[in-house]
Design a protein around this motif. Sequence first.
Motif, PDB file in Angstrom:
ATOM      1  N   ARG A  99      13.941   7.411  -5.707  1.00 25.38           N
ATOM      2  CA  ARG A  99      13.854   8.060  -4.447  1.00 25.38           C
ATOM      3  C   ARG A  99      12.875   6.609  -4.547  1.00 25.38           C
ATOM      4  O   ARG A  99      12.647   5.703  -2.643  1.00 25.38           O
ATOM      5  CB  ARG A  99      12.568   8.715  -4.161  1.00 25.38           C
ATOM      6  N   ARG A 100      12.283   6.626  -4.804  1.00 19.30           N
ATOM      7  CA  ARG A 100      10.657   5.040  -4.144  1.00 19.30           C
ATOM      8  C   ARG A 100      12.033   4.091  -4.347  1.00 19.30           C
ATOM      9  O   ARG A 100      11.647   3.279  -3.632  1.00 19.30           O
ATOM     10  CB  ARG A 100       9.739   5.083  -6.080  1.00 19.30           C
ATOM     11  N   VAL A 101      13.312   3.511  -5.149  1.00 21.47           N
ATOM     12  CA  VAL A 101      13.293   2.691  -5.172  1.00 21.47           C
ATOM     13  C   VAL A 101      14.379   2.350  -3.441  1.00 21.47           C
ATOM     14  O   VAL A 101      14.195   1.865  -3.107  1.00 21.47           O
ATOM     15  CB  VAL A 101      14.973   2.744  -5.983  1.00 21.47           C
ATOM     16  N   ALA A 102      15.291   3.865  -3.224  1.00 17.48           N
ATOM     17  CA  ALA A 102      15.593   3.419  -1.767  1.00 17.48           C
ATOM     18  C   ALA A 102      14.564   3.391  -0.602  1.00 17.48           C
ATOM     19  O   ALA A 102      14.558   2.505   0.172  1.00 17.48           O
ATOM     20  CB  ALA A 102      16.074   4.709  -1.667  1.00 17.48           C
ATOM     21  N   ILE A 103      12.842   4.227  -1.098  1.00 19.38           N
ATOM     22  CA  ILE A 103      11.841   3.383  -0.161  1.00 19.38           C
ATOM     23  C   ILE A 103      11.699   2.010   0.101  1.00 19.38           C
ATOM     24  O   ILE A 103      11.021   1.762   0.782  1.00 19.38           O
ATOM     25  CB  ILE A 103      10.992   4.666  -0.574  1.00 19.38           C
ATOM     26  N   ALA A 104      11.467   1.732  -1.440  1.00 15.17           N
ATOM     27  CA  ALA A 104      11.539   0.348  -1.732  1.00 15.17           C
ATOM     28  C   ALA A 104      12.480  -1.076  -0.893  1.00 15.17           C
ATOM     29  O   ALA A 104      11.735  -2.044  -0.276  1.00 15.17           O
ATOM     30  CB  ALA A 104      11.458  -0.396  -3.209  1.00 15.17           C
ATOM     31  N   GLY A 105      13.655  -0.102  -1.102  1.00 19.65           N
ATOM     32  CA  GLY A 105      14.715  -0.846  -0.036  1.00 19.65           C
ATOM     33  C   GLY A 105      14.369  -1.158   1.353  1.00 19.65           C
ATOM     34  O   GLY A 105      14.847  -2.044   1.557  1.00 19.65           O
ATOM     35  N   SER A 160       1.226   9.395  -1.669  1.00 19.38           N
ATOM     36  CA  SER A 160      -0.167   8.475  -1.886  1.00 19.38           C
ATOM     37  C   SER A 160       0.438   7.018  -1.444  1.00 19.38           C
ATOM     38  O   SER A 160      -0.224   6.199  -1.416  1.00 19.38           O
ATOM     39  CB  SER A 160      -0.683   8.858  -3.534  1.00 19.38           C
ATOM     40  N   ASN A 161       2.002   6.931  -2.528  1.00 14.37           N
ATOM     41  CA  ASN A 161       2.326   5.107  -2.040  1.00 14.37           C
ATOM     42  C   ASN A 161       2.427   5.440  -0.530  1.00 14.37           C
ATOM     43  O   ASN A 161       1.598   3.820  -0.566  1.00 14.37           O
ATOM     44  CB  ASN A 161       3.430   5.486  -3.197  1.00 14.37           C
ATOM     45  N   ILE A 162       3.026   6.057   0.312  1.00 16.23           N
ATOM     46  CA  ILE A 162       3.160   5.698   1.776  1.00 16.23           C
ATOM     47  C   ILE A 162       1.521   5.652   1.910  1.00 16.23           C
ATOM     48  O   ILE A 162       2.008   4.396   3.151  1.00 16.23           O
ATOM     49  CB  ILE A 162       3.939   6.786   1.609  1.00 16.23           C
ATOM     50  N   ARG A 163       0.916   6.539   1.664  1.00 11.10           N
ATOM     51  CA  ARG A 163      -0.316   6.122   2.645  1.00 11.10           C
ATOM     52  C   ARG A 163      -1.180   4.319   2.232  1.00 11.10           C
ATOM     53  O   ARG A 163      -1.529   3.973   3.108  1.00 11.10           O
ATOM     54  CB  ARG A 163      -1.958   7.388   1.935  1.00 11.10           C
ATOM     55  N   THR A 164      -1.231   4.200   0.739  1.00 11.84           N
ATOM     56  CA  THR A 164      -2.242   3.158   0.446  1.00 11.84           C
ATOM     57  C   THR A 164      -1.129   1.866   1.281  1.00 11.84           C
ATOM     58  O   THR A 164      -1.629   0.786   1.842  1.00 11.84           O
ATOM     59  CB  THR A 164      -1.373   2.373  -0.748  1.00 11.84           C
ATOM     60  N   TYR A 165       0.658   1.661   1.317  1.00 14.26           N
ATOM     61  CA  TYR A 165       1.566   0.877   2.394  1.00 14.26           C
ATOM     62  C   TYR A 165       0.835   1.265   3.110  1.00 14.26           C
ATOM     63  O   TYR A 165       0.738  -0.182   4.010  1.00 14.26           O
ATOM     64  CB  TYR A 165       2.764   1.824   1.889  1.00 14.26           C
ATOM     65  N   HIS A 166       0.506   2.331   3.856  1.00  9.58           N
ATOM     66  CA  HIS A 166       0.292   2.088   5.566  1.00  9.58           C
ATOM     67  C   HIS A 166      -1.317   1.550   5.755  1.00  9.58           C
ATOM     68  O   HIS A 166      -1.584   0.259   6.828  1.00  9.58           O
ATOM     69  CB  HIS A 166      -0.020   3.345   6.408  1.00  9.58           C
ATOM     70  N   ALA A 167      -2.352   1.454   4.303  1.00 14.28           N
ATOM     71  CA  ALA A 167      -3.822   1.152   4.391  1.00 14.28           C
ATOM     72  C   ALA A 167      -3.134  -0.230   4.286  1.00 14.28           C
ATOM     73  O   ALA A 167      -4.657  -0.774   4.956  1.00 14.28           O
ATOM     74  CB  ALA A 167      -4.347   1.608   3.934  1.00 14.28           C
ATOM     75  N   ALA A 168      -2.295  -1.177   3.778  1.00 17.68           N
ATOM     76  CA  ALA A 168      -2.289  -2.801   3.863  1.00 17.68           C
ATOM     77  C   ALA A 168      -1.945  -3.162   4.865  1.00 17.68           C
ATOM     78  O   ALA A 168      -1.918  -4.319   4.599  1.00 17.68           O
ATOM     79  CB  ALA A 168      -1.529  -2.255   2.133  1.00 17.68           C
ATOM     80  N   ASN A 213      -2.147  14.022   6.081  1.00 17.98           N
ATOM     81  CA  ASN A 213      -1.387  12.556   5.500  1.00 17.98           C
ATOM     82  C   ASN A 213      -1.553  12.068   6.950  1.00 17.98           C
ATOM     83  O   ASN A 213      -1.897  10.059   7.130  1.00 17.98           O
ATOM     84  CB  ASN A 213      -0.051  12.383   5.400  1.00 17.98           C
ATOM     85  N   VAL A 214      -1.647  12.357   8.178  1.00 21.71           N
ATOM     86  CA  VAL A 214      -1.219  11.547   9.751  1.00 21.71           C
ATOM     87  C   VAL A 214      -2.014  11.919  10.215  1.00 21.71           C
ATOM     88  O   VAL A 214      -3.402  12.604  10.278  1.00 21.71           O
ATOM     89  CB  VAL A 214       0.339  12.412  10.334  1.00 21.71           C
ATOM     90  N   ASP A 215      -2.397  11.043  11.637  1.00 20.03           N
ATOM     91  CA  ASP A 215      -3.563  10.632  12.434  1.00 20.03           C
ATOM     92  C   ASP A 215      -2.887  11.963  13.334  1.00 20.03           C
ATOM     93  O   ASP A 215      -3.626  12.172  14.173  1.00 20.03           O
ATOM     94  CB  ASP A 215      -3.421   8.908  13.388  1.00 20.03           C
ATOM     95  N   ARG A 216      -2.227  11.886  13.781  1.00 14.95           N
ATOM     96  CA  ARG A 216      -0.925  12.687  14.657  1.00 14.95           C
ATOM     97  C   ARG A 216       0.226  13.340  14.351  1.00 14.95           C
ATOM     98  O   ARG A 216       0.448  12.537  14.055  1.00 14.95           O
ATOM     99  CB  ARG A 216      -1.349  11.889  16.137  1.00 14.95           C
ATOM    100  N   ILE A 217       0.331  14.441  15.674  1.00 12.14           N
ATOM    101  CA  ILE A 217       1.625  15.382  15.194  1.00 12.14           C
ATOM    102  C   ILE A 217       2.239  15.784  16.351  1.00 12.14           C
ATOM    103  O   ILE A 217       1.641  15.904  17.526  1.00 12.14           O
ATOM    104  CB  ILE A 217       1.103  16.768  14.974  1.00 12.14           C
ATOM    105  N   LEU A 218       3.737  15.240  16.208  1.00  9.41           N
ATOM    106  CA  LEU A 218       4.654  15.001  16.891  1.00  9.41           C
ATOM    107  C   LEU A 218       5.207  17.446  16.748  1.00  9.41           C
ATOM    108  O   LEU A 218       5.180  16.611  15.893  1.00  9.41           O
ATOM    109  CB  LEU A 218       5.446  14.903  17.786  1.00  9.41           C
ATOM    110  N   VAL A 219       4.798  17.445  18.055  1.00  6.80           N
ATOM    111  CA  VAL A 219       5.819  19.547  17.484  1.00  6.80           C
ATOM    112  C   VAL A 219       6.863  19.886  18.054  1.00  6.80           C
ATOM    113  O   VAL A 219       6.800  19.495  18.739  1.00  6.80           O
ATOM    114  CB  VAL A 219       3.959  20.600  17.511  1.00  6.80           C
ATOM    115  N   LEU A 220       7.968  19.521  17.205  1.00  6.73           N
ATOM    116  CA  LEU A 220       9.510  20.202  18.442  1.00  6.73           C
ATOM    117  C   LEU A 220       9.837  21.836  17.850  1.00  6.73           C
ATOM    118  O   LEU A 220       9.182  22.465  16.939  1.00  6.73           O
ATOM    119  CB  LEU A 220      10.973  19.545  17.639  1.00  6.73           C
TER     120      LEU A 220
END
Length: 290
Positions: free
Chosen positions: A154-160, A188-196, A214-221
């Motif tokens: 999963r991490r490899v696919a996200i890194a791609g 946690s990795n995704i939060r680090t990516y977003h911050a950096a 994790n998020v700043d804002r939410i969209l509810v469908l």
Amino acid sequence: MTVEPILQVEHLVHTYSEGTPFCRSAVQDMTFSVRRGEFLGIIGHTGSGKSTLIQHLNGLLQPTSGRILLDGKDIWAEPKKIRDVRFRVGLVFQYPEYQLFEETVYKDIAFGPTNMGKTPEEVDRCVREAAAFAGVSEEQLTQSPFDLSGGQKRRVAIAGVIAMDPEVLILDEPSAGLDPEGRERLLSNIRTYHAAKGNTVILVSHSMDEIARNVDRILVLKDAKVLMQGTPREVFARAEELESAGLNVPQVTKIARALHQRGLPIDPAVYTVEELRRAILALRGGGSPC
């Protein structure tokens, strides 16, 4: 200071099998914007339109009607350039590990930036930076992706996808099927990516607890439409509406609501453990609620 939207969805409609007895509208008149650099959560019950919506944001699906604007420009204004949109808006599907195909992890992560025409030196930098953000070790880069565990794949696919340095990163249920520890490590990795990087991140999830943390804002469908949008506090303050839509609120919010209903002066829209802890300490005279 007002932050300009990077994505704008204007009166989006998508109808499957239009003109047949199997006609079904998966998205109905959705309008909203995504601000540059924000961390947006999209949540909704199964069948609410989440997956159909996000496939429009990078041009995998074309609207039946309405528009998707990227930096103010209709992404379908020049259909021959839709490939460029997909480099700028990266989409990680649910269970992306099933899309791995190269003989080494390195080559799999390098596939996107190579197809963007980057030099070997640029590709190498992109691969190693993306691997670090996604939690893929240097040792794993030389391994076959098929020798890794499900979580590592999963991490490899996200890194791609990260390796293409998209301006918008969309993650469709990225923690699905992972154990609690694996989920938290990945997020946690995704939060680090977003911050950096400061890039826009869109997290699609069925878990209100995951969204809340994790998020700043939410969209509810709900039923292929936008039911509500706002900060986590604004959304969780409307708990009854969420529950009527078949959605839950975070466990912390449930506890805060129960305490509030028993007469304690606690905000029923509290959504983090730390916030609830402070509120309870303040009631006991052991700290400030602020």
